[in-house]
Structure formats: structure tokens, C-alpha cells
Design a protein around this motif. Structure first.
Motif, short mmCIF file in Angstrom:
data_model
loop_
_atom_site.label_atom_id
_atom_site.label_comp_id
_atom_site.label_asym_id
_atom_site.label_seq_id
_atom_site.Cartn_x
_atom_site.Cartn_y
_atom_site.Cartn_z
N LYS A 295 0.81 -1.20 0.01
CA LYS A 295 0.02 -0.11 0.07
C LYS A 295 0.94 1.27 -0.05
O LYS A 295 0.63 2.26 -0.77
CB LYS A 295 -0.93 0.02 1.21
CG LYS A 295 -2.06 -1.12 1.23
CD LYS A 295 -2.88 -1.08 2.44
CE LYS A 295 -3.79 -2.03 2.23
NZ LYS A 295 -4.80 -1.95 3.54
N GLN B 22 1.74 2.29 -3.48
CA GLN B 22 0.88 2.17 -4.64
C GLN B 22 1.06 3.39 -5.59
O GLN B 22 0.84 3.24 -6.69
CB GLN B 22 -0.48 2.24 -3.97
CG GLN B 22 -1.80 1.90 -4.95
CD GLN B 22 -1.73 0.31 -5.53
OE1 GLN B 22 -1.39 -0.53 -4.76
NE2 GLN B 22 -2.00 0.36 -6.80
N GLU C 268 1.55 3.53 -9.57
CA GLU C 268 0.64 3.78 -10.36
C GLU C 268 1.01 4.95 -11.32
O GLU C 268 0.83 5.15 -12.62
CB GLU C 268 -0.63 4.29 -9.88
CG GLU C 268 -1.51 3.24 -9.01
CD GLU C 268 -2.62 3.65 -8.29
OE1 GLU C 268 -2.70 4.86 -7.89
OE2 GLU C 268 -3.57 2.86 -7.76
#
Length: 362
Positions: free
Chosen positions: A209, A212, A216
Motif C-alpha cells: 500500500k 501504490q 501507479e
């Protein structure tokens, strides 16, 4: 010997997917049992081990959506360890630092293997506060940022010799990246190396997490722009053997003080050479020109990607067998356990003799 192994609760032992520390705890624990020791493993209840398992959480905390805070579970585990401490000759901790104040009264019969990076400023005052705890580093480079502490030794990681089969011939002929998508692991470098060589790059990695946004905004768009780059995702142990074994080389393009780099010896076990940037433990793990190449730049990595086909995969495997098996790792730890136990018995004897002398004088 009677040995307690205390594992992190984040993943089971061994982990189902990613998890370097828990993997090493599994290999070490089972090998100690095979060598005739009485071992108790404190870990999550879904762990698999040859030792006696003390389940300290129903399942690995990362896999339990009801867990919001891991600290209570770790403290409860440590209370179980504290209550049973007298049963063991040695308590071997793999959980960084949480146990220090709770088992300080028996610090002399503990060792703590530090599996992570030690170049964080908050760690300096902490370890100065607990100078009596024997510590084990997993590379000599890992020690560099630390203040003077009670180093008991450096013990390199090891894998079971039969865990990952040797692959003498390459079937896939691609470059491999295995691990975690994060800025310090530099998957962007791996993609650039593949782009410059024209070789296929397969990326098998987890995305935490915390990483992330990096995935992206940086890595996913890079992958989309390069037709020769394939994102495989997170893989398990069975998939890892084929993934590494069929690669021409493993890319390890790190940009941080890597404490060890388990994936390097996993590749070596398969006979796959490693192309690694000169950071952290890399010069201690790789034998230049034998098990791989150590590089400083992208340009050097591109050149070595072409050379990797010429390395003898039998010698890569032989290097693994000589230096990085679980059997060797366990023997090294047992020698350390025995040394610490002798010191502990000597100190206890000296304390008893001193107490008797004081009693006579009084």
C-alpha cells in the motif's frame, strides 16, 4: 539444545507469498530440527514447521482483515515467550526490537537477528539504551550505520539445498526482476536495462500500500510503454523455481543499503547469474564473474546482460552450495548459541560464587 524461535506475525512461517524474514525463520527452524535440536516456534497459527508450533495469532496478521493494529498480538506473543523463557537454552528473536524491554532480565540467553536496514536515525538511541542484547547482522555492510553494540556475529542467510532445482539450460531467455515494487528496489532501472538490450523483462513483484502511488504514477506507465516488459505479479515458491530457473539473469538494480538480498541466492540456487548494483551486501553475496556481475551504471548492466549467457550455470549453483545453504546457516547459528550458552553459564556461576563470598563475609 532447546531453542525458541520467535517470528514476526505479519506473515506465516513460511510465507505463502512475499516475506523474506519469515522464509528464513522457516528454513532455519526446520534445519535445526533436522540436526537434532528441540525447537519451539512462536508464530502465526497457519505456519507449517517441523518444530513445536506455539500459535500466537490465528492466521498471519497481513491476511486477517479484522486486524487493525499488530502491536497487541506481538505483545501477547512476547508474554508467552517470557512465561516460558526458563524452558530454553536460547531465545532467538526475529522481530527487530519490541521484545527488548520485556525480556531484559534474560538478555544473556537471547540473540536477535536484525533483518532490516539499520541506517535510520531513530535506531541509534534505541540500541544505545539496550547494550546488553547480543545482535546478529546478516551482512557486514548492514552494521555500518550502527553505534557500538553487542555484535555476536554476522551470519549469512541460507536456503534448503533442494528447495529450488538447478536449471542447467535456459528455456525462457529473459531477464527477471523479483521482489517488491518500491523506489529503493529500482524496477525503473530494470525496465531501462531491458529497453536498451531489447531483451524480454519479466517482473514478479508485490505492491505494498505504501508503494501504490509509485506503482501507479511511475512503474505501471513505464511497463505500458515497453512491449518487451511483462508484469507477472506476486508469485509463490513453486512459481519462483520456474521463474528464476528459466531466466538468463536476475536483475537486482537496487539503490539502497540492502541488508542481504535473499533473491540473489534464490537465483543462484537455480544456476541463474545475478546482475546487481554495488550497494549494501551485494559485494559480500556475489562472486564477481562467477555467480554474477556487480555494476555501477545502467551502461555496465546492459553490457553484463549480454555477458550473462556466457557464465557457467554449474559454477553459479556450486557457489550457492558452498556458501548459502540452510545447513550451513544452521551450523553457524548453533555455534553461536553454544558460545552464548557457555558465557551465560559462566556468568551465572560467577554471580553465584560472588553471592556466596558476600554471604560468608557478612
Amino acid at each position: 539444545m532447546k531453542i525458541a524461535q520467535i517470528a514476526p506475525l505479519t506473515e506465516c512461517v513460511p510465507p505463502k507469498l512475499y516475506g523474506g524474514t519469515e522464509r528464513i525463520v522457516a528454513y532455519l527452524t526446520d534445519e535445526l530440527v533436522r540436526q537434532g535440536h528441540e525447537v519451539t516456534l512462536f508464530a502465526s497459527g497457519d505456519s507449517r514447521t517441523l518444530a513445536q508450533l506455539v500459535p500466537c495469532a490465528h492466521v498471519a496478521l497481513r491476511l486477517n482483515p479484522q486486524v487493525r493494529d499488530p502491536i497487541p498480538y506481538n505483545v501477547m506473543m512476547l508474554e508467552q515467550v517470557r512465561q516460558r523463557a526458563d524452558e530454553f537454552d536460547i531465545l532467538h528473536f526475529h522481530i527487530d526490537m519490541l521484545h527488548f524491554p520485556l525480556v531484559r532480565e534474560c538478555a544473556g540467553k537471547t540473540i536477535t537477528t536484525l533483518h532490516g536496514r539499520l541506517d535510520l536515525p531513530d535506531l541509534v538511541p534505541f540500541y544505545r539504551t539496550f547494550p546488553e542484547f547480543p545482535l546478529v547482522s546478516i551482512s557486514n555492510d548492514q552494521r555500518k550505520p550502527m553505534p557500538p553494540v553487542n555484535w555476536a556475529g554476522t551470519i549469512y542467510h541460507g536456503l534448503p539445498a533442494d528447495l529450488l532445482p538447478f536449471q542447467p539450460e535456459v528455456a525462457g531467455g529473459y531477464l527477471a526482476f523479483l521482489g517488491r515494487i518500491s523506489p529503493e528496489k529500482r524496477p525503473d532501472r530494470a525496465i531501462e536495462i531491458a529497453a536498451r538490450t531489447g531483451m524480454i523483462l519479466k517482473i514478479a513483484a508485490k505492491v505494498d500500500k505504501v508503494d501504490q502511488a509509485y506503482w501507479e504514477e511511475t512503474i505501471a506507465p513505464l511497463i505500458a510503454r515497453h512491449h518487451n516488459v511483462e508484469f507477472v505479479g506476486e508469485i509463490n515458491e513453486a512459481q519462483k523455481a520456474q521463474f528464476l530457473g528459466n531466466a538468463t539473469a536476475l536483475l537486482f538494480p537496487i539503490d539502497w543499503p540492502e541488508p542481504f538480498g535473499l533473491v540473489m541466492i534464490e537465483a543462484m540456487a537455480c544456476g541463474t547469474p545475478v546482475i546487481a548494483f554495488n550497494c549494501g551486501s551485494v559485494p559480500e553475496v556475489l562472486d564477481r564473474g562467477v555467480s554474477g556481475f556487480i555494476v555501477e551504471t545502467i551502461e555496465q548492466a546492459v553490457e553484463c546482460a549480454q555477458k550473462a549467457r556466457g557464465l557457467d550455470r554449474h559454477l553459479v549453483r556450486a557457489t550457492f552450495e558452498a556458501r548459502f545453504t540452510a545447513e550451513r546457516m544452521a551450523r553457524d547459528y548453533v555455534a553461536l548459541y553454544e558460545r552464548l550458552s557457555l558465557v551465560g553459564r559462566h556468568e551465572a556461576f560467577s554471580a553465584t560464587q560472588t553471592a556466596r563470598s558476600v554471604s560468608v563475609l557478612m
